[in-house]
Motif scaffolding. Structure first.
Motif, PDB file in Angstrom:
ATOM      1  N   TRP A 124       7.026   3.278  -6.471  1.00  0.00           N
ATOM      2  CA  TRP A 124       5.917   4.070  -5.945  1.00  0.00           C
ATOM      3  C   TRP A 124       5.127   3.286  -4.903  1.00  0.00           C
ATOM      4  O   TRP A 124       4.417   3.865  -4.081  1.00  0.00           O
ATOM      5  N   GLN A 125       5.281   1.950  -4.885  1.00  0.00           N
ATOM      6  CA  GLN A 125       4.584   1.129  -3.902  1.00  0.00           C
ATOM      7  C   GLN A 125       5.311   1.078  -2.556  1.00  0.00           C
ATOM      8  O   GLN A 125       4.805   0.508  -1.596  1.00  0.00           O
ATOM      9  N   ASP A 126       6.521   1.669  -2.468  1.00  0.00           N
ATOM     10  CA  ASP A 126       7.252   1.686  -1.195  1.00  0.00           C
ATOM     11  C   ASP A 126       6.566   2.583  -0.167  1.00  0.00           C
ATOM     12  O   ASP A 126       6.713   2.377   1.044  1.00  0.00           O
ATOM     13  N   TRP A 153       2.754   3.990   0.722  1.00  0.00           N
ATOM     14  CA  TRP A 153       1.397   3.605   0.321  1.00  0.00           C
ATOM     15  C   TRP A 153       0.366   4.571   0.885  1.00  0.00           C
ATOM     16  O   TRP A 153       0.289   4.804   2.075  1.00  0.00           O
ATOM     17  N   GLN A 154      -0.407   5.145  -0.019  1.00  0.00           N
ATOM     18  CA  GLN A 154      -1.570   5.954   0.309  1.00  0.00           C
ATOM     19  C   GLN A 154      -1.271   7.035   1.348  1.00  0.00           C
ATOM     20  O   GLN A 154      -0.528   7.975   1.061  1.00  0.00           O
ATOM     21  N   GLU A 168       0.663   7.465   3.693  1.00  0.00           N
ATOM     22  CA  GLU A 168       2.053   7.769   4.025  1.00  0.00           C
ATOM     23  C   GLU A 168       2.563   8.978   3.249  1.00  0.00           C
ATOM     24  O   GLU A 168       3.432   9.707   3.719  1.00  0.00           O
ATOM     25  N   HIS A 169       2.001   9.209   2.066  1.00  0.00           N
ATOM     26  CA  HIS A 169       2.450  10.338   1.254  1.00  0.00           C
ATOM     27  C   HIS A 169       2.127  11.674   1.920  1.00  0.00           C
ATOM     28  O   HIS A 169       2.757  12.684   1.597  1.00  0.00           O
ATOM     29  N   ASN A 226       0.460  -5.539  -3.861  1.00  0.00           N
ATOM     30  CA  ASN A 226       1.608  -4.652  -3.708  1.00  0.00           C
ATOM     31  C   ASN A 226       2.862  -5.520  -3.784  1.00  0.00           C
ATOM     32  O   ASN A 226       3.152  -6.298  -2.877  1.00  0.00           O
ATOM     33  N   ARG A 231       5.873  -4.892  -3.459  1.00  0.00           N
ATOM     34  CA  ARG A 231       6.943  -4.591  -2.507  1.00  0.00           C
ATOM     35  C   ARG A 231       6.698  -5.252  -1.163  1.00  0.00           C
ATOM     36  O   ARG A 231       7.635  -5.559  -0.434  1.00  0.00           O
ATOM     37  N   THR A 232       5.415  -5.424  -0.803  1.00  0.00           N
ATOM     38  CA  THR A 232       5.084  -5.989   0.503  1.00  0.00           C
ATOM     39  C   THR A 232       4.404  -7.341   0.406  1.00  0.00           C
ATOM     40  O   THR A 232       4.339  -8.076   1.404  1.00  0.00           O
ATOM     41  N   PRO A 285      -4.529   2.110  -8.093  1.00  0.00           N
ATOM     42  CA  PRO A 285      -3.911   1.551  -6.876  1.00  0.00           C
ATOM     43  C   PRO A 285      -3.029   2.597  -6.194  1.00  0.00           C
ATOM     44  O   PRO A 285      -2.261   3.310  -6.844  1.00  0.00           O
ATOM     45  N   GLY A 286      -3.167   2.676  -4.883  1.00  0.00           N
ATOM     46  CA  GLY A 286      -2.418   3.662  -4.120  1.00  0.00           C
ATOM     47  C   GLY A 286      -3.145   4.977  -3.931  1.00  0.00           C
ATOM     48  O   GLY A 286      -2.682   5.846  -3.187  1.00  0.00           O
TER      49      GLY A 286
END
Length: 410
Positions: A35-37, A39-40, A42-43, A222, A224-225, A237-238
């Motif tokens: 889900w962290q791929d 972020w915010q 971007e969804h 995060n 992932r990053t 978060p997110g």
């Protein structure tokens, strides 16, 4: 206006705006592992489900959810339709799956009744939030206030309960973070009010608050990053953004993109230049809300990065970071953003970011970092600044940097 009347008013929003918001991101199916791929904000431009990478199930889930949204289905109906399809395709239960980023096999929970409930709940609330926000923007002259409303029961999170009955203008900066939903399974919502309705609520004894409570923050990494971000206490978060506004802005930005999709490069550049030179852009830099198109992406740059993206957008979140980290930059500096993409001196990639640079007559470099979203349909400016020759030389020595355009000798 009694509380029961408020809740009754909030529930029957015709889903047309929510459907329109969902339809803008529904075609952009993006498989993700975590889900962290994404972020915010971007969804707002995509439809994704964590752990969908490597399985042919994303279209099935998107189609089922769109049907549920349009037909007013319950979570149980949504799950009954999807469960046999997901089980047949192997996306069910706990399994070992390969992380495409690391190549490692990890144990993961795939489909389950609880996962489907979460997918249904999050997408439904975000779609409706975007639908609500479109109405807020359309009617803010006559209904200029927003009220944060909780379910006012024992299941409300303490930080959310503190914000129940908070009333602020629609354009208040506070809503850039604290606009429902504020996390997974958050049941809070927003209600628009006229001045007459505010006065009526007060007369009926409703305890409204006109100053937001003080915020406290925690650090979140995060994984992932590797980026460390500050997250307000009480927000998952997110979710430290405005899902409704992000969805609304995504629709506006997509409409602009669709209008310029077949336009000449000169017309695209003129449209962006007009926006960046406007008083609205000056207000955005001073008081970030929503997002702004700030750079037309010319063919030479699109070819270099192998992406068919027409315009790069600057989000309110990035603008706020810029104001904190580079307070020396002026409105004139930000109005120079379009010129970077128009005729870049150098372009290189470092991981997921593309750096676009222009060498100035005074010897400095002006550059912007761009990141194409996972949906491949939009690009965001992630940073903007000035640098010296020494700074750029160090950047180019990083492991993995790929030089795409180099016109320093021309």
């Amino acid at each position: 206006m009694k509380r029961s009347d408020v809740l009754a008013e909030l529930k029957p929003l015709p889903p047309l705006e929510a459907i329109a918001a969902f339809e803008k991101r529904a075609p952009n199916l993006v498989e993700t592992f975590s889900w962290q791929d994404a972020w915010q904000e971007e969804h707002a431009t995509m439809f994704t489900v964590a752990k969908s990478a490597g399985f042919d199930i994303l279209q099935d889930i998107q189609t089922a959810f769109e049907k549920a949204l349009k037909e007013g289905q319950t979570p149980q109906q949504f799950a009954r339709q999807l469960t046999p399809i997901l089980q047949q395709k192997g996306w069910w239960g706990k399994k070992l799956v390969t992380d495409p980023q690391t190549g490692e096999a990890v144990a993961a929970q795939l489909g389950s009744p609880r996962r489907l409930q979460t997918i249904f709940d999050a997408n439904m609330r975000v779609s409706y939030a975007a639908g609500h926000w479109a109405n807020f923007e359309r009617n803010k002259k006559t209904r200029p206030f927003l009220r944060y409303v909780t379910m006012d029961d024992d299941h409300v999170r303490p930080q959310h309960a503190r914000r129940h009955n908070l009333v602020l203008p629609v354009d208040h900066l506070y809503w850039n973070r604290w606009a429902a939903p504020c996390g997974w399974r958050c049941r809070c919502t927003m209600q628009s009010l006229s001045q007459r309705e505010v006065d009526q609520l007060i007369a009926e004894g409703e305890k409204l608050h006109f100053e937001p409570p003080a915020e406290t923050f925690r650090s979140f990494t995060n994984k992932r990053t590797g980026e460390i971000v500050r997250v307000p206490d009480g927000i998952d978060p997110g979710w430290a953004y405005n899902p409704g506004k992000a969805g609304y802005e995504a629709r506006v930005n997509q409409a602009i993109a669709e209008k310029v999709a077949d336009a000449s490069p000169q017309m695209v550049r003129a449209a962006v230049d007009d926006r960046v030179s406007s008083s609205a852009f000056e207000r955005f830099v001073r008081d970030p809300q929503g997002s702004m198109p700030v750079m037309a992406i010319p063919a030479v740059l699109r070819d270099a990065v192998q992406e068919d993206v027409q315009v790069a957008v600057l989000s309110a979140e990035t603008m706020e970071k810029q104001l904190r980290r580079h307070p020396e930059l002026t409105i004139d500096d930000y109005r120079a953003l379009p010129s970077i993409g128009a005729d870049p001196t150098m372009v290189f990639q470092d991981g997921e970011q593309t750096f676009v640079l222009v060498k100035l007559n005074d010897g400095r470099w002006r550059y912007a970092a761009l990141k194409v979203t996972a949906s491949r349909k939009a690009a965001f400016v992630t940073s903007f600044r000035y640098a010296s020759d020494e700074n750029i030389a160090r950047m180019l020595t990083r492991v993995g940097v790929k030089l795409l355009i180099d016109r320093r000798g021309e």
